[in-house]
Enzyme design. Structure first.
Site: not given
Length: 165
Positions: A84, A87
């Site tokens: 991600c 993230c």
């Protein structure tokens, strides 16, 4: 066909390298409650598995129907995945906040790919998802990679109960 292979193979190799071993999500992995508490007391973001999460944050097997915080100071739990991008972009900010709020809050990370039971139980459908857990009261979620100043406001107001003037 040869020209396509010439460009495609290096692109694949670069992509594979970019997705492996990301230093932005490589924090301290805790294998025990004691180790997690020591690392987080040193101002580090600590990666937890769901078993240690149950010891330090919420034992959802023992208290399935109500929230009982198991910690001693407020925590943020960052639900993430290595693949991600938001993230990974948030990870350095979380490291900075862990050092800045050392002794006042703890910051934990949960890899949603490795902890599917916990992620499902928490209703994680979008990442990054940040769980803000005050010392007393109910926790709250925030979705997305928020800027550091917004995260600091949320920490101050919801976890440390300090209102901005």
């Amino acid at each position: 066909m040869n020209k396509i292979s010439f460009f495609f193979i290096p692109l694949v190799l670069i992509s594979l390298n970019a997705c492996s071993g990301n230093p932005a999500t490589a924090g301290a992995n805790a294998n025990s409650r004691k180790e997690a508490l020591e690392l987080s007391s040193d101002g580090k973001v600590v990666h937890l598995g769901q078993d240690i999460f149950r010891e330090l944050v919420w034992d959802y097997k023992k208290n399935a129907s109500n929230w009982v915080f198991e910690g001693d100071i407020p925590v943020i739990v960052d639900f993430y995945a290595d693949w991600c991008r938001p993230c990974r972009a948030l990870a350095p900010t979380m490291d900075e906040l862990a050092a800045e709020y050392k002794g006042k809050i703890r910051i934990y990370k949960i890899n949603t790919d490795e902890n599917k039971e916990l992620s499902g139980l928490m209703g994680i459908s979008s990442i990054p998802a940040l769980l803000f857990v005050p010392k007393s009261g109910k926790p709250s979620f925030s979705l997305g990679a928020l800027p550091k100043d917004r995260l600091k406001t949320m920490i101050d107001e919801s976890l440390l109960l300090q209102k901005k003037q």
